[in-house]
Design an enzyme around this catalytic site. Sequence first.
Site, PDB file in Angstrom:
ATOM      1  CG  HIS A  70      -3.880  -4.892  -3.454  1.00 43.12           C
ATOM      2  ND1 HIS A  70      -4.750  -4.557  -2.444  1.00 43.12           N
ATOM      3  CD2 HIS A  70      -4.497  -5.890  -4.158  1.00 43.12           C
ATOM      4  CE1 HIS A  70      -5.830  -5.299  -2.523  1.00 43.12           C
ATOM      5  NE2 HIS A  70      -5.714  -6.112  -3.558  1.00 43.12           N
ATOM      6  CG  ASP A  82      -5.407  -4.518   1.930  1.00 41.26           C
ATOM      7  OD1 ASP A  82      -5.708  -3.524   2.615  1.00 41.26           O
ATOM      8  OD2 ASP A  82      -5.187  -4.477   0.708  1.00 41.26           O
ATOM      9  N   GLY A  83      -7.306  -4.397   5.098  1.00 40.67           N
ATOM     10  CA  GLY A  83      -8.642  -3.837   5.249  1.00 40.67           C
ATOM     11  C   GLY A  83      -9.089  -3.753   6.691  1.00 40.67           C
ATOM     12  N   GLY A  84      -9.303  -2.550   7.160  1.00 45.43           N
ATOM     13  CA  GLY A  84      -9.858  -2.346   8.494  1.00 45.43           C
ATOM     14  C   GLY A  84      -8.912  -2.664   9.630  1.00 45.43           C
ATOM     15  CG  HIS A 141      -0.781  -1.953   0.465  1.00 46.42           C
ATOM     16  ND1 HIS A 141      -0.537  -3.287   0.192  1.00 46.42           N
ATOM     17  CD2 HIS A 141      -2.078  -1.736   0.129  1.00 46.42           C
ATOM     18  CE1 HIS A 141      -1.639  -3.856  -0.280  1.00 46.42           C
ATOM     19  NE2 HIS A 141      -2.595  -2.924  -0.335  1.00 46.42           N
ATOM     20  CG  MET A 155      -8.406   0.399  -6.615  1.00 45.04           C
ATOM     21  SD  MET A 155      -9.565   1.079  -5.431  1.00 45.04           S
ATOM     22  CE  MET A 155      -8.777   0.631  -3.888  1.00 45.04           C
ATOM     23  CG  MET A 214      -8.776  -8.580  -0.407  1.00 43.10           C
ATOM     24  SD  MET A 214      -7.634  -7.197  -0.230  1.00 43.10           S
ATOM     25  CE  MET A 214      -8.748  -5.851   0.191  1.00 43.10           C
ATOM     26  CG  ASP A 234      -4.479  -0.278  -2.089  1.00 42.21           C
ATOM     27  OD1 ASP A 234      -4.449  -1.521  -2.147  1.00 42.21           O
ATOM     28  OD2 ASP A 234      -4.437   0.359  -1.022  1.00 42.21           O
ATOM     29  CG  MET A 284      -7.688  -4.407  -5.841  1.00 43.55           C
ATOM     30  SD  MET A 284      -8.028  -3.217  -4.517  1.00 43.55           S
ATOM     31  CE  MET A 284      -6.483  -2.333  -4.507  1.00 43.55           C
ATOM     32  N   GLY A 292      -4.216   1.703   6.139  1.00 43.87           N
ATOM     33  CA  GLY A 292      -4.357   2.962   5.404  1.00 43.87           C
ATOM     34  C   GLY A 292      -4.911   4.051   6.288  1.00 43.87           C
ATOM     35  CB  SER A 312      -2.979   1.309   2.350  1.00 44.28           C
ATOM     36  OG  SER A 312      -3.774   1.757   1.262  1.00 44.28           O
TER      37      SER A 312
END
Length: 227
Positions: free
Chosen positions: A68, A177-179, A34, A38, A139, A36, A70, A199, A9
Amino acid sequence: MSDCIIAASILSADFARLGEEVDNVLAAGADWVHFDVMDNHYVPNLTIGPMVCEALRKHGVSAPIDVHLMIEPVDRIVPDFAKAGASLISFHPEASRHVHRTIQLIKSHGCRAGLVLNPATPVDILDWALPDLDLVLLMSVNPGFGGQAFIASALDKLRMVRDMIDRSGWPVRLEIDGGVKVGNIGEIAAAGADTFVAGSAIFGAKDYAKVVAAMRREVAAVKQTPA
Ligand code: DX5
Ligand code: ZN
């Protein structure tokens, strides 16, 4: 279907040196970029759009770009991203009034289509969407920011969606996706993910290749352990 895809990411990359950062992370072994997007509306943050995607392609990036979205609404911007060189385009069902139509729109522009489920979004929408999808993105943080902690309930959701995909027989990738970090990617893989967005874990490290290799080792170790 290839076993382990690492999608770096670029949200955590140094945007002042974005082309170089993407070159470096791909050279370090990442499979996908990836990307992102937003809009300060669907999520409380603002990032990058089709112009930046196109700039990366012009810079020479040939790896898949995993967009992705958002953003809300979704449909207006889909053709722009396809033209800008996106390989996959994923969106949140809450942000599109007609989910099936948006999936078809993405595919009609020659991109692979993904649906993204937030931590509190139920999986039922997949009952009727799965056959049309190339990817489900779960997510494991609330969308909007990099560097957040993995929400543990995503593991149960992964197991649930893994089962749905396997039962369907469709070649749908299951992305998380995330953490995602070296320390938890093993249990995430064991829960059924085959595609891993990371990321801050990569871009926050000095040696990107070391992190990507360690992630792959963790995933491979899970695959070798019989269930
Ligand atoms: C969050 C984004 C993620 C984010 C992940 O809304 O969708 O892709 O960059 O960042 P890390 O890996 O730092 O949690
Ligand atoms: Zn993302």
